[in-house]
Write an enzyme that holds these catalytic residues in place. Structure first.
Site, short mmCIF file in Angstrom:
data_model
loop_
_atom_site.label_atom_id
_atom_site.label_comp_id
_atom_site.label_asym_id
_atom_site.label_seq_id
_atom_site.Cartn_x
_atom_site.Cartn_y
_atom_site.Cartn_z
N ASP A 34 1.08 -1.74 -0.14
CA ASP A 34 -0.20 -0.55 -0.04
C ASP A 34 0.86 0.95 -0.24
O ASP A 34 1.41 1.22 1.17
CB ASP A 34 -0.61 -0.12 1.47
CG ASP A 34 -1.65 -0.67 1.29
OD1 ASP A 34 -2.21 -1.51 0.20
OD2 ASP A 34 -2.14 -1.17 2.78
N HIS A 91 -5.64 5.35 -0.64
CA HIS A 91 -4.02 5.15 -1.21
C HIS A 91 -4.18 4.01 -1.72
O HIS A 91 -5.28 3.71 -2.63
CB HIS A 91 -3.67 3.86 0.55
CG HIS A 91 -3.90 2.11 0.84
ND1 HIS A 91 -5.32 2.64 1.42
CD2 HIS A 91 -3.90 1.36 0.20
CE1 HIS A 91 -6.07 1.51 1.18
NE2 HIS A 91 -5.11 0.78 0.49
N HIS A 149 -3.01 0.14 -3.47
CA HIS A 149 -3.06 -1.17 -2.80
C HIS A 149 -2.48 -1.64 -4.42
O HIS A 149 -3.47 -1.90 -5.34
CB HIS A 149 -4.35 -1.96 -2.48
CG HIS A 149 -4.35 -3.15 -2.40
ND1 HIS A 149 -3.84 -3.79 -1.41
CD2 HIS A 149 -4.58 -4.71 -2.64
CE1 HIS A 149 -4.02 -5.17 -1.24
NE2 HIS A 149 -4.62 -5.74 -2.09
ZN LIG Z 1 -3.27 -3.19 0.82
#
Ligand SMILES: [Zn+2]
Length: 266
Positions: free
Chosen positions: A139, A226, A228
């Site tokens: 992440d 974020h 991933h």
């Molecule tokens: Zn993640």
């Protein structure tokens, strides 16, 4: 004339309304023939099992097999031994080929703009969500709307961009916007949690390493904005295996992107 009592039942535990994968049995003269059809633009791995009486199958069950994109093939053939028979099947499928072999020598680009920095908010084996199928995900704690770049060449096989919903609960998982890119070794990369309408590429499109492909966000199962990123392949009808990939940063090769560390894209 012979009367056949036919009980052919199908249960698909996955995506009951999704007909992109169709596995059907047909009675053809004295046989039951099972066909599998994959209407998706990506390989799938299928686990197929059936219980039956008064039939004789040409293969041992369960079957574990890969079907190529837009392909239909016979997967099983059973001889009818008695007029009265039963057949009940069940299958699961997952995106990707179990036969893919990851090129471990490949050094990935960090999936953001060259020269910019991002902080890792969860690394490999991260305690929040990076275990089991997601063991080697990374992440990057980038703020919403940050440009996302392809980490490796490939072909886009799946996109989702219509979601505007996310939260720190598994029930949000299906609401993640994402791009899935297939590499030439058959592995897949997912770029997940993108913002609504934050996808710049189309299914079937070839993308180059370092190409701008979308914008990050906070859709799906997430505690906050974020990106991933994960590279993986299917292992059976339900599970996948991820790979501990390496990245090229301005400071050299990153073997183990570490939580709290900042890396400059190269
Ligand atoms: Zn993640």
């Amino acid at each position: 004339m012979k009367q056949f009592l036919i009980t052919i039942l199908f249960l698909s535990s996955l995506l009951a309304v999704d007909d992109s994968v169709n596995i059907k049995a047909k009675v053809v003269e004295k046989d039951v023939v099972v066909y599998a059809q994959n209407r998706n633009p990506f390989c799938i791995t299928v686990k197929y099992d059936a219980s039956y009486t008064n039939l004789s199958a040409d293969k041992k069950l369960p079957l574990l097999f890969v079907i190529k994109p837009f392909t239909k093939e016979e997967i099983l053939h059973l001889k009818i031994l008695k007029n009265k028979f039963s057949f009940k099947a069940h299958y699961d499928w997952t995106i990707g080929s179990k036969d893919a072999k990851h090129d471990d020598s490949y050094i990935y680009k960090l999936p953001y703009k060259t020269g910019t920095v991002q902080k890792v908010s969860q690394g490999f084996n991260g305690k929040f969500t990076h275990f089991n199928n997601s063991q080697y995900a990374v992440d990057f704690g980038m703020k919403e709307g940050t440009e996302v770049y392809a980490a490796r060449d490939g072909v886009v096989v799946k996109t989702k961009a219509d979601s505007n919903s996310g939260g720190a609960n598994r029930s949000f998982e299906k609401h993640a916007n994402e791009i899935i890119i297939e590499h030439n070794d058959g592995t897949l990369a997912s770029y997940t949690h993108l913002k609504q309408n934050g996808v710049l590429v189309k299914v079937g499109e070839k993308v180059n390493r370092a190409q701008l492909i979308g914008y990050s966000g906070k859709t799906g199962y997430t505690r906050g904005p974020h990106l991933h990123f994960i590279v993986y392949k299917a292992t059976d009808g339900k599970n996948r295996k991820s790979f501990p990939i390496k990245f090229m940063s301005a400071g050299g090769i990153v073997n183990n992107p570490t939580i709290g560390q900042v890396y400059r894209s190269h």
